[in-house]
Scaffold this motif. Structure first.
Motif, PDB file in Angstrom:
ATOM      1  N   ALA A 172     -13.679  -6.060  41.321  1.00  0.00           N
ATOM      2  CA  ALA A 172     -12.655  -5.720  42.314  1.00  0.00           C
ATOM      3  C   ALA A 172     -13.054  -4.460  43.074  1.00  0.00           C
ATOM      4  O   ALA A 172     -12.881  -4.375  44.283  1.00  0.00           O
ATOM      5  CB  ALA A 172     -11.310  -5.517  41.625  1.00  0.00           C
ATOM      6  N   PHE A 173     -13.597  -3.484  42.343  1.00  0.00           N
ATOM      7  CA  PHE A 173     -14.029  -2.250  43.014  1.00  0.00           C
ATOM      8  C   PHE A 173     -15.210  -2.547  43.940  1.00  0.00           C
ATOM      9  O   PHE A 173     -15.316  -1.979  45.019  1.00  0.00           O
ATOM     10  CB  PHE A 173     -14.418  -1.176  41.992  1.00  0.00           C
ATOM     11  CG  PHE A 173     -13.237  -0.685  41.193  1.00  0.00           C
ATOM     12  CD1 PHE A 173     -12.239   0.073  41.798  1.00  0.00           C
ATOM     13  CD2 PHE A 173     -13.097  -1.000  39.851  1.00  0.00           C
ATOM     14  CE1 PHE A 173     -11.133   0.519  41.079  1.00  0.00           C
ATOM     15  CE2 PHE A 173     -11.999  -0.562  39.124  1.00  0.00           C
ATOM     16  CZ  PHE A 173     -11.011   0.198  39.742  1.00  0.00           C
TER      17      PHE A 173
ATOM     18  N   TYR B  96     -15.309   5.281  31.646  1.00  0.00           N
ATOM     19  CA  TYR B  96     -14.647   4.731  32.829  1.00  0.00           C
ATOM     20  C   TYR B  96     -13.185   4.433  32.562  1.00  0.00           C
ATOM     21  O   TYR B  96     -12.312   4.790  33.320  1.00  0.00           O
ATOM     22  CB  TYR B  96     -15.368   3.465  33.309  1.00  0.00           C
ATOM     23  CG  TYR B  96     -15.389   3.429  34.806  1.00  0.00           C
ATOM     24  CD1 TYR B  96     -14.449   2.688  35.508  1.00  0.00           C
ATOM     25  CD2 TYR B  96     -16.314   4.196  35.511  1.00  0.00           C
ATOM     26  CE1 TYR B  96     -14.442   2.679  36.885  1.00  0.00           C
ATOM     27  CE2 TYR B  96     -16.307   4.199  36.883  1.00  0.00           C
ATOM     28  CZ  TYR B  96     -15.380   3.424  37.570  1.00  0.00           C
ATOM     29  OH  TYR B  96     -15.374   3.433  38.933  1.00  0.00           O
TER      30      TYR B  96
ATOM     31  N   LEU C 272      -0.245   5.264  37.741  1.00  0.00           N
ATOM     32  CA  LEU C 272      -0.608   4.050  37.011  1.00  0.00           C
ATOM     33  C   LEU C 272      -1.092   4.460  35.624  1.00  0.00           C
ATOM     34  O   LEU C 272      -1.740   5.479  35.478  1.00  0.00           O
ATOM     35  CB  LEU C 272      -1.748   3.326  37.715  1.00  0.00           C
ATOM     36  CG  LEU C 272      -1.480   2.813  39.118  1.00  0.00           C
ATOM     37  CD1 LEU C 272      -2.725   2.144  39.663  1.00  0.00           C
ATOM     38  CD2 LEU C 272      -0.351   1.815  39.090  1.00  0.00           C
TER      39      LEU C 272
ATOM     40  N   GLU D  98      -4.036   1.948  31.075  1.00  0.00           N
ATOM     41  CA  GLU D  98      -4.150   0.525  30.753  1.00  0.00           C
ATOM     42  C   GLU D  98      -4.219  -0.312  32.041  1.00  0.00           C
ATOM     43  O   GLU D  98      -5.020  -1.234  32.165  1.00  0.00           O
ATOM     44  CB  GLU D  98      -2.926   0.123  29.931  1.00  0.00           C
ATOM     45  CG  GLU D  98      -3.101  -1.169  29.166  1.00  0.00           C
ATOM     46  CD  GLU D  98      -1.772  -1.636  28.590  1.00  0.00           C
ATOM     47  OE1 GLU D  98      -1.648  -2.843  28.378  1.00  0.00           O
ATOM     48  OE2 GLU D  98      -0.881  -0.787  28.387  1.00  0.00           O
ATOM     49  N   GLU D  99      -3.364   0.046  32.993  1.00  0.00           N
ATOM     50  CA  GLU D  99      -3.364  -0.651  34.292  1.00  0.00           C
ATOM     51  C   GLU D  99      -4.726  -0.514  34.962  1.00  0.00           C
ATOM     52  O   GLU D  99      -5.291  -1.482  35.454  1.00  0.00           O
ATOM     53  CB  GLU D  99      -2.297  -0.052  35.222  1.00  0.00           C
ATOM     54  CG  GLU D  99      -0.886  -0.482  34.954  1.00  0.00           C
ATOM     55  CD  GLU D  99      -0.579  -1.871  35.493  1.00  0.00           C
ATOM     56  OE1 GLU D  99      -1.492  -2.588  35.912  1.00  0.00           O
ATOM     57  OE2 GLU D  99       0.607  -2.244  35.453  1.00  0.00           O
ATOM     58  N   THR D 100      -5.234   0.715  34.963  1.00  0.00           N
ATOM     59  CA  THR D 100      -6.508   0.971  35.623  1.00  0.00           C
ATOM     60  C   THR D 100      -7.629   0.198  34.937  1.00  0.00           C
ATOM     61  O   THR D 100      -8.478  -0.390  35.601  1.00  0.00           O
ATOM     62  CB  THR D 100      -6.830   2.484  35.593  1.00  0.00           C
ATOM     63  OG1 THR D 100      -5.679   3.186  35.971  1.00  0.00           O
ATOM     64  CG2 THR D 100      -7.977   2.824  36.516  1.00  0.00           C
TER      65      THR D 100
ATOM     66  N   SER E  21      -7.434  -2.508  33.449  1.00  0.00           N
ATOM     67  CA  SER E  21      -7.320  -3.969  33.589  1.00  0.00           C
ATOM     68  C   SER E  21      -7.936  -4.473  34.899  1.00  0.00           C
ATOM     69  O   SER E  21      -8.026  -5.665  35.120  1.00  0.00           O
ATOM     70  CB  SER E  21      -5.847  -4.383  33.523  1.00  0.00           C
ATOM     71  OG  SER E  21      -5.207  -3.991  34.719  1.00  0.00           O
ATOM     72  N   ILE E  22      -8.348  -3.553  35.750  1.00  0.00           N
ATOM     73  CA  ILE E  22      -8.950  -3.980  37.018  1.00  0.00           C
ATOM     74  C   ILE E  22     -10.434  -4.241  36.808  1.00  0.00           C
ATOM     75  O   ILE E  22     -11.157  -3.348  36.358  1.00  0.00           O
ATOM     76  CB  ILE E  22      -8.749  -2.894  38.106  1.00  0.00           C
ATOM     77  CG1 ILE E  22      -7.254  -2.633  38.272  1.00  0.00           C
ATOM     78  CG2 ILE E  22      -9.391  -3.311  39.414  1.00  0.00           C
ATOM     79  CD1 ILE E  22      -6.931  -1.453  39.139  1.00  0.00           C
ATOM     80  N   PRO E  23     -10.898  -5.461  37.095  1.00  0.00           N
ATOM     81  CA  PRO E  23     -12.322  -5.752  36.839  1.00  0.00           C
ATOM     82  C   PRO E  23     -13.239  -4.981  37.791  1.00  0.00           C
ATOM     83  O   PRO E  23     -12.844  -4.658  38.907  1.00  0.00           O
ATOM     84  CB  PRO E  23     -12.433  -7.260  37.099  1.00  0.00           C
ATOM     85  CG  PRO E  23     -11.239  -7.613  37.897  1.00  0.00           C
ATOM     86  CD  PRO E  23     -10.172  -6.610  37.633  1.00  0.00           C
TER      87      PRO E  23
END
Lengths: 234, 198
Positions: free
Chosen positions: B134-135, B113, B122, B125-127, B129-131
Motif C-alpha cells: 500500500a505504501f 517498522y 491511529l 495496530e492499525e498502522t 495492518s497496512i501492507p
C-alpha cells in the motif's frame, strides 16, 4: 473493519479518509527526511547504522572534503564567468523563471472536452514526462480538436523538456493566444515572451513583456525585471 | 555585573537548547512549517552521536538500536515541533528522554517498522495492518496528483500549517480551501485505488 480496508473500499468517512491520507503522507515524507539525514550523518559526522562502515565513512569524508574544495573552486570560477557575460543574463533569467514554476494541469471533472488522450497527456505532464505530454497534445492538435488549454500545455511541455524545443513552443503558444476569449491568455503571453527570449527574438519578447507590465498582468514584476536586463539594440 | 549574569544565563539556556536562542527556535519553527528542514538537520544531527551514546550508556543499547531509536526520535520530535507541542526550555533533556522512550518501545515490539510511534490518532495496530504494497502504491500515486493538490495536502498534513494560514497565503477563503482539500483527498484516494489494484 480496519481503517485501511475502509479506505480502499471507499467506505471511509471524511475523518477516516483524512487520517489515512495523513498517515500515507507522513510515512512518505518521513522516509524522505530519514534518507536525507542518513546520508548527511555519514557524510558530515561519519555515523552509520552499520558500525563496520564507520572507518570507511571517515576516510570517505576526507576524500569528499577534498573533492568538495575542488568543486567549490570550479563553481566560483563559473560564477565569475557568468557575471562577466552580461549578454546571457536575460537568457539565464528566462531559464530560471521557466524552471522555478511549472503551471499545474488539473483534470476537470465533467468537462465536455475531456478525452482519453487528453487525460493521458495530463497524467504525463503531472509526472513531468514533458516529452510524452507534448506527443499526446500534438496528436490532439493534429486531429483538429485542440483547445486553448491543449496549445498552452503543449507550449509549456516543449519549454520544459530537457532539450528545450523553442520553435514548436512558440508556435503552440501563439496558437493558444489566437483562440478568442481564452482563459489562459495571460499565462500563454508570459510563456511566449520567455520562449522568444530563448530564441533570441528580443524585439518580440520586449513588446510582450511591456504589455504584461503596462497592463499589470500575471508575472508583471518578473517581466519588469527581465525588461531591465534586455539589451537595447536587438 | 548584572549584565554578565544575564549573559551567562542565556548561554546556559542555549546549551540546554542545542545552542538555539529563543529567536533561533522561532526561526526553526517557521522554517519547518514552510517545508524547509535544512536548519533542523543542521542543529539536531550535530547531537545525534551524543544521543546514541546516551542510549548505549543508559540502556545498554546496541549500536544499531541506538541509531534507529535516535533516528525515529528525530522524526517524532520534528513533527511535535511543527504541531507546537514542544516549547523552548530544555530541548536537550526532552529529546534524550524521548529517545529513551522510543528505544524502549522499539525493544518491546521487536520490530522497527511496526513499532514506529506515529503521531496520528491511529493505533500501532492499525498502522501495522497496512501492507507494505500500500505504501509502495501510494508512492506511485502521489506524483500523479496535481501539483496544487500535493502542495496543499503536504502543507496541511505534514508541515502542519493551519488551513486558515494556507488560505491567507493564497488569498482564498478558508471554506474554499477546505472544499479543495476534500476534493484533493478524493482524487488521491481514486488514484491510489487504481494503483493498489493494478
Amino acid at each position: 473493519m480496519k481503517l485501511f480496508d475502509k479506505y480502499r473500499q471507499n467506505s471511509a468517512n471524511e475523518e477516516e479518509k483524512a487520517a489515512m491520507t495523513e498517515l500515507f503522507i507522513q510515512q512518505k515524507y518521513d522516509k524522505e527526511l530519514k534518507d536525507k539525514m542518513k546520508k548527511r550523518l555519514e557524510r558530515d559526522h561519519g555515523i552509520t547504522r552499520n558500525r563496520s562502515q564507520q572507518g570507511t565513512a571517515l576516510r570517505r569524508k576526507m576524500v569528499v572534503r577534498w573533492v568538495s574544495s575542488i568543486a567549490a573552486a570550479v563553481l566560483i570560477g563559473l560564477a565569475i564567468w557568468q557575471v562577466a557575460s552580461p549578454r546571457l543574463n536575460y537568457q539565464n533569467m528566462a531559464d530560471e523563471m521557466l524552471t522555478a514554476y511549472i503551471p499545474s494541469n488539473e483534470m476537470r471533472k465533467g468537462a465536455g472536452d475531456f478525452s482519453e488522450e487528453r487525460g493521458e497527456a495530463i497524467i504525463a505532464y503531472n509526472r513531468q514526462d514533458f516529452e510524452r505530454s507534448a506527443q499526446l497534445r500534438e496528436l490532439i492538435a493534429k486531429g483538429g480538436a485542440a483547445t486553448e488549454e491543449d496549445f498552452f500545455y503543449l507550449g509549456v511541455s516543449f519549454l520544459s523538456q530537457e532539450q528545450v524545443q523553442v520553435a514548436p513552443a512558440i508556435e503552440a503558444l501563439q496558437n493558444a493566444l489566437n483562440i478568442p476569449q481564452g482563459q489562459l491568455r495571460q499565462e500563454a503571453q508570459w510563456y511566449l515572451s520567455l520562449a522568444y527570449l530563448k530564441a533570441d527574438r528580443i524585439a518580440d519578447a520586449r513588446s510582450l513583456l511591456e504589455r504584461i507590465v503596462n497592463e499589470n498582468e500575471w508575472k508583471a514584476s518578473s517581466a519588469a525585471r527581465l525588461l531591465e536586463v534586455l539589451p537595447s539594440e536587438k | 555585573m548584572e549584565k554578565q549574569t544575564s549573559n551567562q544565563r542565556s548561554k546556559t539556556d542555549e546549551a540546554k537548547n542545542f545552542g538555539l536562542s529563543p529567536e533561533d527556535f522561532q526561526t526553526l519553527l517557521q522554517e519547518l512549517r514552510a517545508g524547509k528542514d535544512e536548519l533542523y538537520q543542521q542543529v539536531f544531527l550535530n547531537h545525534f552521536g551524543d544521543c546514541m551514546n546516551y542510549l548505549k550508556r543508559q540502556y545498554k543499547a546496541t549500536h544499531e538500536d541506538a541509531y534507529d531509536a535516535s533516528m525515529d526520535t528525530l522524526l517524532i520530535f520534528c513533527d511535535r515541533l511543527k504541531k507546537g507541542r514542544i516549547q523552548y526550555g530544555n530541548l536537550r533533556f526532552l529529546f534524550t528522554q524521548m529517545a529513551g522512550q522510543v528505544y524502549l518501545k522499539l525493544k518491546k515490539k521487536n520490530s522497527r517498522y511496526a513499532s514506529f510511534p506515529n503521531s496520528l490518532d491511529l493505533s500501532d495496530e492499525e498502522t501495522a495492518s497496512i501492507p507494505q504494497e500500500a505504501f509502495e502504491a501510494f508512492d506511485v500515486a502521489w506524483p500523479e496528483l496535481g501539483t496544487e493538490c500535493r502542495k496543499l495536502l503536504k502543507a496541511f498534513f505534514y508541515d502542519r500549517v493551519k488551513l486558515k494560514d494556507v488560505a491567507l497565503q493564497q488569498g482564498k477563503s478558508e471554506a474554499a480551501l477546505r472544499k479543495q482539500k476534500q476534493r484533493c483527498m478524493q482524487k488521491l484516494q481514486a488514484i491510489f485505488k487504481k494503483q493498489y489494484q493494478a
